[in-house]
Design a protein around this motif. Structure first.
Motif, PDB file in Angstrom:
ATOM      1  N   SER A  71       0.835  -1.225   0.000  1.00 54.12           N
ATOM      2  CA  SER A  71       0.000   0.000   0.000  1.00 54.12           C
ATOM      3  C   SER A  71       0.855   1.255   0.000  1.00 54.12           C
ATOM      4  O   SER A  71       0.361   2.336  -0.304  1.00 54.12           O
ATOM      5  N   ALA A  72       2.146   1.127   0.357  1.00 52.76           N
ATOM      6  CA  ALA A  72       3.024   2.291   0.499  1.00 52.76           C
ATOM      7  C   ALA A  72       2.426   3.315   1.470  1.00 52.76           C
ATOM      8  O   ALA A  72       2.527   4.533   1.242  1.00 52.76           O
ATOM      9  N   ALA A  73       1.817   2.817   2.544  1.00 51.99           N
ATOM     10  CA  ALA A  73       1.294   3.730   3.568  1.00 51.99           C
ATOM     11  C   ALA A  73       2.459   4.530   4.148  1.00 51.99           C
ATOM     12  O   ALA A  73       3.522   3.970   4.445  1.00 51.99           O
ATOM     13  N   GLU A  74       2.241   5.858   4.306  1.00 49.57           N
ATOM     14  CA  GLU A  74       3.359   6.726   4.714  1.00 49.57           C
ATOM     15  C   GLU A  74       3.577   6.737   6.222  1.00 49.57           C
ATOM     16  O   GLU A  74       4.634   7.149   6.700  1.00 49.57           O
ATOM     17  N   ALA A  75       2.559   6.349   6.978  1.00 49.97           N
ATOM     18  CA  ALA A  75       2.656   6.355   8.442  1.00 49.97           C
ATOM     19  C   ALA A  75       1.602   5.388   8.979  1.00 49.97           C
ATOM     20  O   ALA A  75       0.771   4.885   8.217  1.00 49.97           O
ATOM     21  N   VAL A  76       1.677   5.112  10.280  1.00 48.66           N
ATOM     22  CA  VAL A  76       0.706   4.201  10.894  1.00 48.66           C
ATOM     23  C   VAL A  76       0.060   4.887  12.096  1.00 48.66           C
ATOM     24  O   VAL A  76       0.765   5.383  12.987  1.00 48.66           O
ATOM     25  N   LEU A  77      -1.274   4.918  12.094  1.00 46.74           N
ATOM     26  CA  LEU A  77      -2.004   5.435  13.262  1.00 46.74           C
ATOM     27  C   LEU A  77      -2.152   4.303  14.270  1.00 46.74           C
ATOM     28  O   LEU A  77      -2.679   3.236  13.933  1.00 46.74           O
ATOM     29  N   VAL A  78      -1.688   4.529  15.485  1.00 48.29           N
ATOM     30  CA  VAL A  78      -1.750   3.496  16.525  1.00 48.29           C
ATOM     31  C   VAL A  78      -2.324   4.116  17.797  1.00 48.29           C
ATOM     32  O   VAL A  78      -2.220   5.332  17.997  1.00 48.29           O
ATOM     33  N   PRO A  79      -2.928   3.307  18.659  1.00 52.32           N
ATOM     34  CA  PRO A  79      -3.427   3.865  19.926  1.00 52.32           C
ATOM     35  C   PRO A  79      -2.275   4.496  20.708  1.00 52.32           C
ATOM     36  O   PRO A  79      -1.184   3.913  20.770  1.00 52.32           O
ATOM     37  N   ALA A  80      -2.520   5.661  21.308  1.00 49.58           N
ATOM     38  CA  ALA A  80      -1.447   6.369  22.024  1.00 49.58           C
ATOM     39  C   ALA A  80      -0.902   5.521  23.162  1.00 49.58           C
ATOM     40  O   ALA A  80       0.282   5.540  23.452  1.00 49.58           O
ATOM     41  N   HIS A  81      -1.781   4.764  23.813  1.00 45.12           N
ATOM     42  CA  HIS A  81      -1.322   4.000  24.966  1.00 45.12           C
ATOM     43  C   HIS A  81      -1.524   2.508  24.739  1.00 45.12           C
ATOM     44  O   HIS A  81      -1.786   1.761  25.657  1.00 45.12           O
ATOM     45  N   GLY A  82      -1.419   2.069  23.467  1.00 44.24           N
ATOM     46  CA  GLY A  82      -1.670   0.661  23.152  1.00 44.24           C
ATOM     47  C   GLY A  82      -0.489  -0.219  23.495  1.00 44.24           C
ATOM     48  O   GLY A  82       0.543   0.247  23.976  1.00 44.24           O
ATOM     49  N   GLU A  83      -0.676  -1.502  23.198  1.00 42.06           N
ATOM     50  CA  GLU A  83       0.384  -2.456  23.529  1.00 42.06           C
ATOM     51  C   GLU A  83       1.241  -2.781  22.322  1.00 42.06           C
ATOM     52  O   GLU A  83       2.071  -3.660  22.375  1.00 42.06           O
ATOM     53  N   HIS A  84       1.014  -2.066  21.204  1.00 36.98           N
ATOM     54  CA  HIS A  84       1.799  -2.367  20.008  1.00 36.98           C
ATOM     55  C   HIS A  84       3.270  -2.063  20.269  1.00 36.98           C
ATOM     56  O   HIS A  84       3.624  -1.224  21.082  1.00 36.98           O
ATOM     57  N   ARG A  85       4.122  -2.742  19.509  1.00 40.73           N
ATOM     58  CA  ARG A  85       5.553  -2.483  19.622  1.00 40.73           C
ATOM     59  C   ARG A  85       5.983  -1.723  18.386  1.00 40.73           C
ATOM     60  O   ARG A  85       5.503  -1.989  17.284  1.00 40.73           O
ATOM     61  N   GLY A  86       6.880  -0.776  18.570  1.00 35.09           N
ATOM     62  CA  GLY A  86       7.359   0.021  17.450  1.00 35.09           C
ATOM     63  C   GLY A  86       7.898  -0.851  16.336  1.00 35.09           C
ATOM     64  O   GLY A  86       7.734  -0.557  15.155  1.00 35.09           O
ATOM     65  N   ASP A  87       8.510  -2.012  16.698  1.00 37.66           N
ATOM     66  CA  ASP A  87       9.107  -2.832  15.652  1.00 37.66           C
ATOM     67  C   ASP A  87       8.079  -3.654  14.878  1.00 37.66           C
ATOM     68  O   ASP A  87       8.409  -4.400  13.971  1.00 37.66           O
ATOM     69  N   ASP A  88       6.777  -3.525  15.233  1.00 37.38           N
ATOM     70  CA  ASP A  88       5.738  -4.128  14.394  1.00 37.38           C
ATOM     71  C   ASP A  88       5.661  -3.403  13.052  1.00 37.38           C
ATOM     72  O   ASP A  88       5.167  -3.956  12.072  1.00 37.38           O
ATOM     73  N   TYR A  89       6.074  -2.149  13.018  1.00 46.70           N
ATOM     74  CA  TYR A  89       5.937  -1.334  11.810  1.00 46.70           C
ATOM     75  C   TYR A  89       7.283  -0.711  11.450  1.00 46.70           C
ATOM     76  O   TYR A  89       7.424   0.507  11.453  1.00 46.70           O
ATOM     77  N   PRO A  90       8.284  -1.519  11.128  1.00 48.31           N
ATOM     78  CA  PRO A  90       9.619  -0.960  10.905  1.00 48.31           C
ATOM     79  C   PRO A  90       9.614   0.022   9.730  1.00 48.31           C
ATOM     80  O   PRO A  90       8.947  -0.207   8.733  1.00 48.31           O
ATOM     81  N   GLY A  91      10.339   1.108   9.908  1.00 50.64           N
ATOM     82  CA  GLY A  91      10.506   2.066   8.815  1.00 50.64           C
ATOM     83  C   GLY A  91       9.328   2.990   8.609  1.00 50.64           C
ATOM     84  O   GLY A  91       9.329   3.800   7.688  1.00 50.64           O
ATOM     85  N   ARG A  92       8.296   2.879   9.420  1.00 47.47           N
ATOM     86  CA  ARG A  92       7.132   3.762   9.244  1.00 47.47           C
ATOM     87  C   ARG A  92       6.968   4.619  10.491  1.00 47.47           C
ATOM     88  O   ARG A  92       6.961   4.085  11.609  1.00 47.47           O
ATOM     89  N   PRO A  93       6.810   5.933  10.334  1.00 52.91           N
ATOM     90  CA  PRO A  93       6.513   6.740  11.512  1.00 52.91           C
ATOM     91  C   PRO A  93       5.174   6.335  12.131  1.00 52.91           C
ATOM     92  O   PRO A  93       4.221   6.037  11.408  1.00 52.91           O
ATOM     93  N   LEU A  94       5.141   6.291  13.455  1.00 50.76           N
ATOM     94  CA  LEU A  94       3.888   5.983  14.148  1.00 50.76           C
ATOM     95  C   LEU A  94       3.249   7.301  14.583  1.00 50.76           C
ATOM     96  O   LEU A  94       3.920   8.156  15.158  1.00 50.76           O
ATOM     97  N   ILE A  95       1.960   7.455  14.301  1.00 53.34           N
ATOM     98  CA  ILE A  95       1.245   8.655  14.748  1.00 53.34           C
ATOM     99  C   ILE A  95       0.247   8.204  15.812  1.00 53.34           C
ATOM    100  O   ILE A  95      -0.678   7.441  15.507  1.00 53.34           O
ATOM    101  N   PRO A  96       0.434   8.632  17.069  1.00 51.60           N
ATOM    102  CA  PRO A  96      -0.481   8.164  18.111  1.00 51.60           C
ATOM    103  C   PRO A  96      -1.858   8.816  18.008  1.00 51.60           C
ATOM    104  O   PRO A  96      -1.961  10.012  17.725  1.00 51.60           O
ATOM    105  N   VAL A  97      -2.897   7.992  18.190  1.00 55.08           N
ATOM    106  CA  VAL A  97      -4.257   8.544  18.302  1.00 55.08           C
ATOM    107  C   VAL A  97      -4.493   8.748  19.792  1.00 55.08           C
ATOM    108  O   VAL A  97      -4.629   7.792  20.556  1.00 55.08           O
TER     109      VAL A  97
END
Ligand code: MCA
Ligand code: AMP
Length: 470
Positions: free
Chosen positions: A90-116
């Motif tokens: 998809s070439a998504a430019e960033a990933v929206l993730v819960p601000a206080h979620g349990e996701h790990r940054g390395d789930d989305y390598p190379g993509r900026p995470l934007i907290p909701v």
């Protein structure tokens, strides 16, 4: 009209108008939360959203759509193989993730995470994007290979929702209840964007158990047949749905006994509707119209349908002749992302979409879905699962030499993903877990059967029909 017209204009302050699990907000709050996300996304074309069953997913998706940024939902339990494919393709430019979620940054390598962040609000109002712009890119399985990105425009989604509002009398006094995943058409387009456009209230109950459906006291309920079948098996919960206005089933065939059982317990008939990720909902029964069990209804406004034989020749709409269902109209997708050959294969020369479903159409225009033409697309619990993707995941295990995956009839899930493998030194449960770790857990085989060899024809092609009959 704005795509999210109700959300964009709402001054509705009722508490918990949109409730996901135990967390709810009024419409005015949701608008301000989404506006804060839209401010963060300004200038981005495409953003992935970790689509967990959480208010942050609704806020993230709404914010992106207000900003005119296309949304790529990622199943929250997608393993690395599936997630990497979705992000790269998809070439998504960033990933929206819960601000206080349990996701790990390395789930989305190379993509900026934007907290909701549900503590941030804004009041900005931006111009409505072009209706031809992409709203969603949904990943869906084909018979072979990795899932394809289905590109859906804002216009197609609006056409689908307006058609359903008309068919179901869906209005701002409805309380919609469901417990569907937020990364497919059913739960996300109908179950979230529906209320954001049409109004009313939404209560997502989390896991769709009969008890939670009963306790939610909604007026309008959505479910896949597996959910309705479990509700029929829990009569006390089913009886609580008597106060609902409308029960809607879709995503897979509703067994006759389940529809009848539900009507007997609730006094409500079940409205069916039919669609695909690529076409959105194209055919539905009406809330105020006649009822025909085992039929999915009439085309929505602007949708045209036809039946053809194997050579593409037209077949009569006599209620008996079966043929491939083809559709065209305003709800159709804009194509598969980067897959011109798949676009060409799935469309006729005169622009109709080949659904791959076998159907009949009656003289009264009512449609009956008979089944799928291809056996390599499995429907389990309403999820569409490509046999090829699961086979590829199994073959990535060093102990697996050959693999063939089929859908076996199942009273709970409709079909159950079953794998036949030629393997050394690996147990059934190890292979099930191995697939569940790489792909979304619903794609894992429920059963793995070891065989000495797969049945093949003279050309070496696996004969899947012989696996289940021998
Ligand atoms: C189980 N789990 C595992 C494993 N086994 N995790 C890791 N490794 C394993 N080996 C976890 C799952 O992740 C899940 O976690 C929990 O155990 C139970 O999963 P499962 O057994 O799959 O649940 P189920 O009871 O079989 O689910 C039935 C269901 C579900 C709720 C009906 O199939 C469902 O939600 N279906 C809806 C599909 C849908 O929306 N389709 C629409 C497509 P956890 O507890 O965390 O969840 S759109 C479409 O078709 C169109 C357009 C249309 O017409 O609508
Ligand atoms: P998906 O792309 O996951 O939305 O799956 C679409 C497929 O689900 C269709 O091609 C049909 O095979 C099936 N489907 C959806 N709704 C119904 C229904 N009401 N009755 C029977 N099959 C359905």
């Amino acid at each position: 009209m704005r795509l999210l017209s109700w959300l964009s204009e709402s001054i509705d302050e009722r508490p918990n108008a949109v409730q996901i699990n135990d967390r709810g907000v009024p419409w005015v709050e949701l608008r301000r939360l989404a506006a804060a996300v839209a401010d963060d996304l300004h200038g981005l074309d495409r953003v992935a959203v970790e689509a967990s069953t959480d208010l942050t997913t609704v806020v993230g998706v709404a914010g992106a759509l207000l900003a005119g940024t296309a949304v790529v939902p990622v199943p929250p339990d997608a393993g690395p193989r599936e997630r990497d494919h979705i992000l790269r393709d998809s070439a998504a430019e960033a990933v929206l993730v819960p601000a206080h979620g349990e996701h790990r940054g390395d789930d989305y390598p190379g993509r900026p995470l934007i907290p909701v962040d549900l503590t941030r609000r804004a009041d900005s109002i931006r111009p409505e994007p072009d209706p031809a712009d992409t709203a969603l890119i949904l990943y869906t399985s084909g018979t072979t290979g990795a899932p394809k990105g289905v590109v859906l425009s804002r216009r197609a989604i609006a056409a689908c929702l307006d058609g359903l509002a008309d068919a179901w009398d869906w209005a701002p006094d409805d309380l919609l209840v469901h417990g569907l995943p937020l990364f497919h058409v059913h739960g996300l387009v109908l179950g979230v964007l529906g209320p954001l456009r049409l109004g009313g209230r939404l209560h997502h109950v989390g896991r769709p158990t009969p008890e939670r459906y009963a306790d939610a006291a909604g007026s309008l309920y959505f479910g896949v047949p597996t959910i309705w079948s479990r509700i029929v098996a829990a009569p006390e919960a089913a009886r609580a749905l008597r106060s609902a206005r409308l029960l809607v089933s879709g995503s897979a065939a509703l067994p006759t006994a389940v529809g009848a059982g539900l009507t007997a317990l609730t006094g409500r008939r079940v409205v069916q509707r039919y669609g695909m990720t690529e076409t959105l909902i194209t055919v539905s029964a009406r809330a105020d119209g006649p009822h025909q069990p085992d039929m999915v209804g009439l085309p929505l406004p602007g949708v045209r349908t036809r039946l053809v034989d194997d050579d593409g020749a037209p077949l009569p709409a006599d209620g008996e002749t079966m043929g491939e269902l083809q559709v065209c109209g305003p709800t159709l997708f804009d194509g598969y992302l980067h897959r011109p050959e798949a676009d060409a294969a799935s469309h006729t020369s005169d622009g109709w979409f080949r659904t791959g479903d076998v159907a009949t159409i009656g003289p009264d225009g009512w449609h009956r879905i008979v089944g799928r033409a291809a056996t390599d697309l499995i429907k389990s619990g309403g999820y569409r699962i490509g046999a090829g993707e699961v086979e590829d995941a199994l073959l990535a295990h060093p102990g697996v030499r050959e693999a063939a995956v089929v859908g076996v009839p199942d009273s709970d899930l409709g079909q159950q993903v079953t794998a036949y493998v030629v393997s050394d030194g690996v147990t059934e449960s190890e292979l099930i877990d191995f697939v569940a770790r790489q792909l979304s857990a619903h794609k894992r085989p429920r059963q793995v059967r070891r065989v000495d060899a797969l049945p093949r024809n003279a050309l070496g092609k696996v004969q899947k029909s012989r696996l289940t009959t021998e």
